[in-house]
Design a protein around this motif. Structure first.
Motif, PDB file in Angstrom:
ATOM      1  N   ASN A  18      -7.970  -4.258 -10.032  1.00 17.85           N
ATOM      2  CA  ASN A  18      -7.796  -4.725  -9.216  1.00 17.85           C
ATOM      3  C   ASN A  18      -6.888  -6.057  -9.901  1.00 17.85           C
ATOM      4  N   LYS A  19      -6.945  -6.318 -11.297  1.00 16.98           N
ATOM      5  CA  LYS A  19      -5.862  -7.185 -11.138  1.00 16.98           C
ATOM      6  C   LYS A  19      -4.605  -6.854 -10.973  1.00 16.98           C
ATOM      7  N   VAL A  20      -4.554  -5.761 -11.818  1.00 18.99           N
ATOM      8  CA  VAL A  20      -2.789  -5.363 -11.976  1.00 18.99           C
ATOM      9  C   VAL A  20      -2.105  -4.968 -10.887  1.00 18.99           C
ATOM     10  N   ASN A  21      -3.031  -4.569  -9.753  1.00 19.23           N
ATOM     11  CA  ASN A  21      -2.578  -4.103  -8.039  1.00 19.23           C
ATOM     12  C   ASN A  21      -2.046  -5.618  -7.378  1.00 19.23           C
ATOM     13  N   GLY A  22      -3.032  -7.014  -7.849  1.00 20.26           N
ATOM     14  CA  GLY A  22      -2.756  -7.790  -7.581  1.00 20.26           C
ATOM     15  C   GLY A  22      -1.315  -8.922  -7.788  1.00 20.26           C
ATOM     16  N   GLN A  23      -1.104  -8.454  -9.148  1.00 17.99           N
ATOM     17  CA  GLN A  23       0.316  -8.396  -9.905  1.00 17.99           C
ATOM     18  C   GLN A  23       1.345  -7.718  -9.405  1.00 17.99           C
ATOM     19  N   GLN A  24       0.851  -6.602  -9.155  1.00 16.11           N
ATOM     20  CA  GLN A  24       2.495  -6.194  -8.527  1.00 16.11           C
ATOM     21  C   GLN A  24       2.575  -6.504  -7.043  1.00 16.11           C
ATOM     22  N   GLN A  25       1.294  -6.427  -6.718  1.00 18.94           N
ATOM     23  CA  GLN A  25       2.402  -6.993  -5.035  1.00 18.94           C
ATOM     24  C   GLN A  25       3.233  -7.575  -5.007  1.00 18.94           C
ATOM     25  N   PRO A  26       3.375  -9.193  -5.658  1.00 15.65           N
ATOM     26  CA  PRO A  26       4.049 -10.034  -5.403  1.00 15.65           C
ATOM     27  C   PRO A  26       5.447  -9.442  -6.384  1.00 15.65           C
ATOM     28  N   GLN A  27       5.461  -8.794  -7.165  1.00 23.02           N
ATOM     29  CA  GLN A  27       6.820  -8.433  -7.803  1.00 23.02           C
ATOM     30  C   GLN A  27       7.307  -8.097  -6.556  1.00 23.02           C
ATOM     31  N   GLN A  28       6.493  -6.805  -6.501  1.00 19.41           N
ATOM     32  CA  GLN A  28       7.273  -6.328  -4.975  1.00 19.41           C
ATOM     33  C   GLN A  28       7.647  -6.994  -3.922  1.00 19.41           C
ATOM     34  N   ASN A  29       6.865  -8.182  -3.770  1.00 20.33           N
ATOM     35  CA  ASN A  29       7.223  -8.660  -1.752  1.00 20.33           C
ATOM     36  C   ASN A  29       9.163  -9.335  -3.349  1.00 20.33           C
ATOM     37  N   LYS A  30       8.762  -9.352  -4.043  1.00 17.64           N
ATOM     38  CA  LYS A  30      10.105 -10.632  -4.678  1.00 17.64           C
ATOM     39  C   LYS A  30      10.999  -9.172  -4.683  1.00 17.64           C
ATOM     40  N   THR A  31      11.137  -8.205  -5.181  1.00 17.91           N
ATOM     41  CA  THR A  31      11.308  -7.289  -4.979  1.00 17.91           C
ATOM     42  C   THR A  31      11.797  -7.651  -3.421  1.00 17.91           C
ATOM     43  N   ALA A  32      11.592  -7.089  -2.842  1.00 25.97           N
ATOM     44  CA  ALA A  32      11.796  -6.849  -1.404  1.00 25.97           C
ATOM     45  C   ALA A  32      12.850  -7.809  -0.838  1.00 25.97           C
ATOM     46  N   ALA A  33      12.337  -8.792  -1.206  1.00 22.17           N
ATOM     47  CA  ALA A  33      13.405 -10.262  -0.887  1.00 22.17           C
ATOM     48  C   ALA A  33      14.318 -10.404  -1.540  1.00 22.17           C
ATOM     49  N   GLN A  34      14.755 -10.204  -2.602  1.00 21.59           N
ATOM     50  CA  GLN A  34      15.743  -9.402  -3.889  1.00 21.59           C
ATOM     51  C   GLN A  34      16.998  -8.768  -3.119  1.00 21.59           C
ATOM     52  N   GLN A  35      15.957  -7.702  -2.841  1.00 18.54           N
ATOM     53  CA  GLN A  35      16.954  -6.450  -2.154  1.00 18.54           C
ATOM     54  C   GLN A  35      17.399  -7.376  -0.663  1.00 18.54           C
ATOM     55  N   ALA A  36      16.545  -7.894  -0.018  1.00 17.39           N
ATOM     56  CA  ALA A  36      17.438  -8.552   1.733  1.00 17.39           C
ATOM     57  C   ALA A  36      18.282  -9.069   1.434  1.00 17.39           C
ATOM     58  N   ALA A  37      18.266  -9.865   0.089  1.00 18.73           N
ATOM     59  CA  ALA A  37      19.120 -11.512  -0.050  1.00 18.73           C
ATOM     60  C   ALA A  37      20.544 -10.637  -0.786  1.00 18.73           C
ATOM     61  N   ALA A  38      20.346  -9.224  -1.545  1.00 15.14           N
ATOM     62  CA  ALA A  38      21.970  -8.930  -1.675  1.00 15.14           C
ATOM     63  C   ALA A  38      22.013  -7.942  -0.961  1.00 15.14           C
ATOM     64  N   SER A  39      21.316  -6.787   0.527  1.00 14.68           N
ATOM     65  CA  SER A  39      21.798  -7.088   1.465  1.00 14.68           C
ATOM     66  C   SER A  39      23.119  -7.891   1.980  1.00 14.68           C
ATOM     67  N   THR A  40      22.121  -8.886   2.708  1.00 13.92           N
ATOM     68  CA  THR A  40      22.686  -9.959   3.499  1.00 13.92           C
ATOM     69  C   THR A  40      24.419 -10.326   2.663  1.00 13.92           C
ATOM     70  N   ALA A  41      24.213  -9.965   1.635  1.00 15.29           N
ATOM     71  CA  ALA A  41      25.573 -11.191   1.189  1.00 15.29           C
ATOM     72  C   ALA A  41      26.285  -9.775   0.535  1.00 15.29           C
ATOM     73  N   GLN A  42      25.773  -8.519   0.505  1.00 16.11           N
ATOM     74  CA  GLN A  42      26.767  -7.849   0.594  1.00 16.11           C
ATOM     75  C   GLN A  42      27.918  -7.391   1.901  1.00 16.11           C
ATOM     76  N   ALA A  43      26.873  -7.552   3.297  1.00 12.70           N
ATOM     77  CA  ALA A  43      27.396  -6.912   4.318  1.00 12.70           C
ATOM     78  C   ALA A  43      28.317  -8.743   5.267  1.00 12.70           C
ATOM     79  N   THR A  44      27.959  -9.578   4.142  1.00 10.91           N
ATOM     80  CA  THR A  44      28.915 -11.072   4.811  1.00 10.91           C
ATOM     81  C   THR A  44      29.827 -10.982   3.925  1.00 10.91           C
ATOM     82  N   ASN A  45      29.845 -10.410   2.276  1.00  6.27           N
ATOM     83  CA  ASN A  45      31.040 -10.932   1.917  1.00  6.27           C
ATOM     84  C   ASN A  45      32.330  -9.707   2.390  1.00  6.27           C
ATOM     85  N   VAL A  46      33.759  -9.627   2.475  1.00  9.00           N
ATOM     86  CA  VAL A  46      34.878  -9.599   2.720  1.00  9.00           C
ATOM     87  C   VAL A  46      35.326  -7.700   1.667  1.00  9.00           C
ATOM     88  N   PRO A  47      35.385  -7.495   1.801  1.00 13.54           N
ATOM     89  CA  PRO A  47      35.730  -6.274   0.814  1.00 13.54           C
ATOM     90  C   PRO A  47      37.306  -6.968   0.230  1.00 13.54           C
TER      91      PRO A  47
END
Length: 113
Positions: A18-47
């Motif tokens: 339970n403790k391990v699962n509780g620690q992994q979810q915030p990391q997964q959410n954080k990773t998903a948020a980081q991935q979303a931010a990175a994909s948004t940054a890539q979309a707005t960057n001019v090649p």
């Protein structure tokens, strides 16, 4: 290779899932948020675009090539010279050739002879 004295000989503590699962979810959410931010940054960057710059000498050479391509050609004279060279009848005057090369270089590079 053997590893000795792991945990200093103490018994292994049980893992609380339970403790391990509780620690992994915030990391997964954080990773998903980081991935979303990175994909948004890539979309707005001019090649990034590559660029090339030529030296002044290369630009001059390019202009000379363009002018020579546009110059009219006396094909009859070219054919005559080709035949004379192939048959060995064409003779080169080395002094005259050297003077003409020197004159051409002075015109191209701006030297005064």
């Amino acid at each position: 290779m053997a590893i000795n004295n792991v945990n200093n000989g103490l018994p292994k503590a049980p893992v609380d899932n339970n403790k391990v699962n509780g620690q992994q979810q915030p990391q997964q959410n954080k990773t998903a948020a980081q991935q979303a931010a990175a994909s948004t940054a890539q979309a707005t960057n001019v090649p990034r675009q590559d660029s090339v710059s030529l030296t002044q000498s290369a630009q001059q050479l390019n202009q000379v090539q363009k002018k020579s391509a546009e110059a009219p050609v006396n094909q009859e004279k070219v054919d005559k010279l080709k035949k004379a060279i192939q048959s060995g009848e064409y003779k080169v005057d080395p002094q005259s050739l050297a003077k003409k090369i020197a004159r051409l270089e002075s015109e191209i590079f701006g030297f005064k002879s």
